[in-house]
Design a protein around this motif. Structure first.
Motif, PDB file in Angstrom:
ATOM      1  N   ALA A 113       0.856  -1.178   0.000  1.00 19.91           N
ATOM      2  CA  ALA A 113       0.000   0.000   0.000  1.00 19.91           C
ATOM      3  C   ALA A 113       0.891   1.227   0.000  1.00 19.91           C
ATOM      4  O   ALA A 113       2.028   1.178   0.482  1.00 19.91           O
ATOM      5  CB  ALA A 113      -0.923   0.004   1.218  1.00 19.91           C
ATOM      6  N   GLU A 115       0.908   5.827   0.012  1.00 20.57           N
ATOM      7  CA  GLU A 115       0.233   7.114   0.079  1.00 20.57           C
ATOM      8  C   GLU A 115       1.294   8.195   0.065  1.00 20.57           C
ATOM      9  O   GLU A 115       2.497   7.911   0.182  1.00 20.57           O
ATOM     10  CB  GLU A 115      -0.605   7.211   1.357  1.00 20.57           C
ATOM     11  N   PRO A 194      -6.184  -4.120  -7.846  1.00 20.93           N
ATOM     12  CA  PRO A 194      -6.002  -3.248  -6.680  1.00 20.93           C
ATOM     13  C   PRO A 194      -7.332  -2.750  -6.124  1.00 20.93           C
ATOM     14  O   PRO A 194      -8.261  -2.440  -6.881  1.00 20.93           O
ATOM     15  CB  PRO A 194      -5.163  -2.093  -7.237  1.00 20.93           C
ATOM     16  N   SER A 195      -7.415  -2.710  -4.796  1.00 17.70           N
ATOM     17  CA  SER A 195      -8.636  -2.204  -4.171  1.00 17.70           C
ATOM     18  C   SER A 195      -8.637  -0.685  -4.104  1.00 17.70           C
ATOM     19  O   SER A 195      -9.688  -0.062  -3.945  1.00 17.70           O
ATOM     20  CB  SER A 195      -8.775  -2.783  -2.763  1.00 17.70           C
ATOM     21  N   LEU A 196      -7.467  -0.084  -4.202  1.00 12.16           N
ATOM     22  CA  LEU A 196      -7.325   1.370  -4.243  1.00 12.16           C
ATOM     23  C   LEU A 196      -6.344   1.727  -5.343  1.00 12.16           C
ATOM     24  O   LEU A 196      -5.547   0.904  -5.760  1.00 12.16           O
ATOM     25  CB  LEU A 196      -6.783   1.906  -2.916  1.00 12.16           C
ATOM     26  N   GLY A 197      -6.408   2.957  -5.813  1.00  7.39           N
ATOM     27  CA  GLY A 197      -5.388   3.416  -6.736  1.00  7.39           C
ATOM     28  C   GLY A 197      -5.877   3.695  -8.133  1.00  7.39           C
ATOM     29  O   GLY A 197      -5.065   3.843  -9.050  1.00  7.39           O
ATOM     30  N   SER A 198      -7.192   3.744  -8.323  1.00  6.28           N
ATOM     31  CA  SER A 198      -7.711   4.076  -9.646  1.00  6.28           C
ATOM     32  C   SER A 198      -7.132   5.393 -10.106  1.00  6.28           C
ATOM     33  O   SER A 198      -7.012   6.347  -9.334  1.00  6.28           O
ATOM     34  CB  SER A 198      -9.243   4.171  -9.606  1.00  6.28           C
ATOM     35  N   SER A 200      -6.488   8.925 -11.508  1.00  5.55           N
ATOM     36  CA  SER A 200      -7.197  10.185 -11.651  1.00  5.55           C
ATOM     37  C   SER A 200      -6.908  10.754 -13.037  1.00  5.55           C
ATOM     38  O   SER A 200      -5.763  10.768 -13.488  1.00  5.55           O
ATOM     39  CB  SER A 200      -6.729  11.166 -10.575  1.00  5.55           C
ATOM     40  N   LEU A 296      -0.366   3.098 -10.949  1.00  2.00           N
ATOM     41  CA  LEU A 296      -1.337   3.469  -9.923  1.00  2.00           C
ATOM     42  C   LEU A 296      -1.103   4.888  -9.441  1.00  2.00           C
ATOM     43  O   LEU A 296       0.019   5.394  -9.454  1.00  2.00           O
ATOM     44  CB  LEU A 296      -1.236   2.516  -8.730  1.00  2.00           C
ATOM     45  N   PRO A 299      -3.314   7.317  -3.150  1.00  2.67           N
ATOM     46  CA  PRO A 299      -3.092   6.093  -2.378  1.00  2.67           C
ATOM     47  C   PRO A 299      -3.562   4.847  -3.141  1.00  2.67           C
ATOM     48  O   PRO A 299      -4.559   4.903  -3.862  1.00  2.67           O
ATOM     49  CB  PRO A 299      -3.928   6.316  -1.123  1.00  2.67           C
ATOM     50  N   PHE A 300      -2.825   3.736  -2.962  1.00  2.00           N
ATOM     51  CA  PHE A 300      -3.231   2.485  -3.578  1.00  2.00           C
ATOM     52  C   PHE A 300      -2.919   1.319  -2.652  1.00  2.00           C
ATOM     53  O   PHE A 300      -2.182   1.446  -1.678  1.00  2.00           O
ATOM     54  CB  PHE A 300      -2.562   2.289  -4.939  1.00  2.00           C
ATOM     55  N   GLU A 301      -3.504   0.166  -2.991  1.00  2.00           N
ATOM     56  CA  GLU A 301      -3.281  -1.053  -2.226  1.00  2.00           C
ATOM     57  C   GLU A 301      -3.484  -2.243  -3.153  1.00  2.00           C
ATOM     58  O   GLU A 301      -4.444  -2.274  -3.926  1.00  2.00           O
ATOM     59  CB  GLU A 301      -4.255  -1.133  -1.052  1.00  2.00           C
TER      60      GLU A 301
END
Length: 813
Positions: A113, A115, A194-198, A200, A296, A299-301
């Motif tokens: 993860a 950030e 990934p559950s986060l990190g789309s 922008s 990514l 923040p990403f994970e």
């Protein structure tokens, strides 16, 4: 071509070392990686870089100016770990977690993860690259080429069920499959979406240009040069990209080099003014490695899981993968953190002792980085053969047959490999937390001993270790069988036995994941098995490092050819490399520190023999211990002991003619190892040297060489004044466990010094850690006590934990 020579096969030790494969963070030089405790194990992990750059972060010495620190905040040595990487160059805080499945063996997960470190500053899109490698760790020593007969051990890997690949990449999870005999057969690795990190949209669009136009009234209006909503990023940015490694098997470990060639620049704009580096989405049926990339926006994970198939059906494999990814992984990790914290307080009781929260975080990091620095290594050592007239090896370089070593390491950055005399201190820390884990490391070390008892002081095993060995000290890679190291490895062997630890439970808590084989180990069986190689090692030291007079000792390896920048000869064997000795090496020298180590080792072997039920050896070693103690004073403390000056009573080296007295760690070692009686005037002399700021006392602890010495901070400014944790730990152990509690004229002086020294050592190490995020190899004896030499040196510098906890482990005689 190298010559192959024989190596000891210690069957009784092999039978005690469990053959079961374990998975862990056993590649300490890699930032984010996992492997098994098996030769030629596949390994996998993550590398990352700014998506518009090829400045790749893979191993711990990559981009050291950009990465301010990396540290395990919690690591239990077996089942899980949490790490933070503070990458100021990318304004990125990377958090990594490792987990072994709590109930299913041979199944584990990695989470990464990230950030922004500073939320007020911009942060670039990040290219996160997962890699998996199946390749040999060592070449055939007879041919110096890949051994075809062993190919099944590391096996092969590839991508499973990939559809037609276009340059748009893959939208689904990515699965890598492989087969390796070394770990038990077929396995699969799943990289989850990934559950986060789309991404922008604004991360990739050009800034909107504004045109000012004058109106009829002369006022200025704002006209945008394009639509208010920037265009969508290209489709390929939101997918996985894959590539097979194009490396040869023997170079597949060099991830950062191979990856930089596999990434290609792809334009984001029609005019080519903005581009990113992307994998080319080309795969082979089988290759030494596989890459999976995702670009990514923090923040990403992202999670990756490994499962050995064994006899598991597809449904079971999928269930295991599900249980160690996503929300389930989050739940497991939180549980392991709670278990770790509870056990930490149970073992060390730092909260009960009144340490504040920051001090406890520091102590947890000290332990965790020792445990997270444990590595599994496989390969051949390079060794000299043939002797010159001074007894130094010099003729041929031979390659020993490959061996395995499971060991802690001094530093993931500077020394990510096994060091014999460091390991003695490492294992005091490891066994305080997990005696059975320490036992595995110690058994592994004793198994690499040669038939004559010699243990190579530095373990540079395998292709990667040799290729990554620092060029400026490459001559140190070849080991010399005439050169020794202090026998500190006997310290944890002795304390493990003398503390009466039942290896089936030890200091452990119920959920400490030792396997049944470890829980059923018999302490006396272990003692008997370890005693023989320990005695053989001591006998080798005694026969090869003996002095010119009976029962004296001299470090081999001293030569005018190996000198400090100031020209005086180094003594690498002693561990105190540039500490000054006699300026002209000769065969009539005797060295007080080596004599002290031998006197202590004979005492330790006496106690170990008693634990093994060998009363005859116990008596013999006790007799030898008493003789060596007497000879220590006779040879090294005789001259000048009639004066009133404290310095007259210090024990020093001899050059065959006169005392060679450089006050420092060797001269105080007789006290540090408990070899002096409490009423001996030499105790008072050493205590005086420890207290006097013009001699050894500093704000950071006890310095290695007297401030009044002509060579103070000369040489390499390494052991010529710097403050080193292992000797300060031994000083505190001696003061705390012997000289401040036994009757004698110096008891209260020792007690006062203990309290003052403990406070100074802990405060300095803590303050430097708070400023830098690191423990250091040593500390400045002057100025502000800042960290020196190797940063992120969480090997023996982590002895601060045992000092906090008042755990001195009976290391003194």
């Amino acid at each position: 071509m190298f010559i192959v020579v024989g190596v000891a096969v210690l069957l009784q030790l092999s039978s005690l070392i469990t053959a079961e494969v374990e998975w862990g963070t056993f590649r300490p030089h890699s930032l984010i990686a996992v492997r098994a405790t098996a030769p030629h194990s596949p390994f996998f992990g993550f590398a990352y870089h700014a998506a518009d750059s090829l400045n790749i972060r893979h191993v711990t010495n990559d981009n050291q100016n950009a990465i301010a620190s990396f540290s395990w905040s919690r690591h239990d040595g077996r089942t899980f770990g949490d790490q933070e990487i503070r990458d100021v160059g990318l304004n990125l805080l990377v958090k990594t977690s490792f987990l072994n499945h709590p109930t299913h063996k041979n199944a584990c997960a990695l989470r990464v993860a990230a950030e922004a470190l500073d939320q007020s500053k911009p942060i670039k899109p990040i290219s996160l690259v997962f890699y998996a490698v199946a390749a040999p760790e060592e070449l055939d020593p007879r041919t110096n080429k890949v051994s075809k007969t062993d190919e099944g051990e590391w096996g092969s890997l590839g991508f499973e069920g990939l559809p037609y690949l276009s340059d748009e990449g893959l939208r689904d999870d990515v699965r890598i499959v492989g087969h390796a005999n070394s770990i038990g057969g077929r396995y699969s690795i799943l990289l989850k979406q990934p559950s986060l990190g789309s991404l922008s949209v604004t991360s990739f669009s050009e800034p909107t240009k504004t045109i000012h136009a004058g109106g009829a009234s002369g006022s200025r209006s704002l006209i945008r040069s394009r639509a208010d909503k920037p265009p969508d990023p290209p489709n390929f940015l939101s997918n996985f990209h894959v590539s097979s490694s194009v490396a040869q098997p023997q170079t597949a470990w060099a991830i950062e080099k191979i990856l930089s060639k596999a990434l290609v620049s792809r334009s984001l704009t029609t005019d080519g003014t903005k581009s990113l580096y992307v994998l080319d989405d080309s795969v082979k049926e089988s290759s030494p490695g596989a890459f999976v990339q995702r670009i990514l926006q923090p923040p990403f994970e992202i999670d990756a899981s490994f499962v050995l198939h064994e006899n598991r059906d597809e449904k079971t494999i999928n269930a295991i993968e599900d249980d160690i990814t996503g929300d389930n992984l989050t739940s497991h990790l939180e549980n392991r953190r709670n278990v770790f914290d509870n056990k930490f307080e149970h073992v060390y009781q730092l909260n009960k002792k009144g340490l504040n929260e920051q001090e406890q975080v520091f102590a947890k990091a000290a332990l965790s980085n020792v445990l997270g620095g444990i590595g599994f290594f496989y390969g051949s050592s390079l060794v000299k053969t043939g002797l010159d007239t001074n007894g130094l090896s010099h003729k041929n370089v031979v390659m020993l047959p490959p061996i395995s070593l499971f060991t802690a390491t001094p530093s993931r950055v500077v020394f990510p490999r096994g060091f014999l005399w460091d390991e003695g201190f490492h294992q005091l820390i490891v066994q305080s937390w997990d005696p059975a884990l320490s036992q595995k490391c110690l058994l592994s070390w004793m198994k690499v001993g040669q038939d004559n008892g010699w243990i190579p002081r530095e373990q540079v095993l395998g292709i990667e270790a040799r290729e990554r060995f620092p060029e400026h000290v490459r001559h140190l890679m070849v080991q010399d069988p005439a050169v020794a190291n202090p026998p500190t490895i006997l310290m944890p062997l002795y304390t493990l036995l003398s503390n009466g630890i039942n290896l089936s439970t030890g200091d452990r808590v119920e959920d400490d994941n030792a396997d049944d084989g470890e829980r059923n180990l018999d302490l006396q069986k272990f003692t008997r098995s370890i005693l023989s190689p320990s005695i053989r090692y001591y006998s080798w030291l005694k026969s090869t490092q003996s002095g010119h007079i009976p029962d004296s000792f001299r470090w081999r390896g001293r030569s005018d050819d190996i000198s400090s920048p100031d020209g005086y000869p180094l003594t690498l064997a002693s561990g105190l490399d540039d500490y000054p000795r006699a300026l002209a090496p000769n065969s009539e020298e005797t060295h007080v520190d080596l004599h002290s180590w031998m006197a202590w080792a004979s005492w330790a072997l006496s106690r170990m023999s008693l634990s093994a039920g060998d009363n005859t050896s116990a008596t013999e070693f006790l007799t030898e211990h008493r003789k060596l103690k007497s000879k220590l004073i006779e040879i090294h403390g005789k001259a000048g002991e009639t004066g009133d000056d404290h310095l007259d009573y210090l024990m020093c080296d001899h050059d065959g003619m006169d005392k060679v007295c450089h006050i420092g760690y060797p001269t105080i070692l007789p006290l540090l190892l408990g070899l002096l009686d409490p009423g001996d005037k030499r105790v008072g002399a050493i205590l005086h040297a420890l207290q006097d700021p013009s001699l050894l006392r500093t704000r950071a602890g006890i310095r290695s060489l007297s401030k009044s010495d002509e060579w103070h901070r000369k040489g390499n400014d390494y052991w010529t004044g710097s403050v080193w944790m292992p000797f300060n730990y031994l000083a505190l152990a001696a003061l705390r466990k012997k000289y401040s509690i036994q009757d004698g004229p110096y008891r209260f002086q020792a007690e006062k010094l203990y309290n003052e020294l403990r406070k100074a050592v802990l405060e300095n190490a803590f303050n430097v850690y708070m400023q830098t995020g690191h423990l250091w190899e040593n500390y400045s004896p002057d100025d502000d006590g800042h960290g020196k030499s190797g940063r992120q040196f969480t090997g023996w510098s982590a002895l601060v934990l045992l000092i906090y906890a008042d755990k001195f482990n009976l290391v003194i005689s």
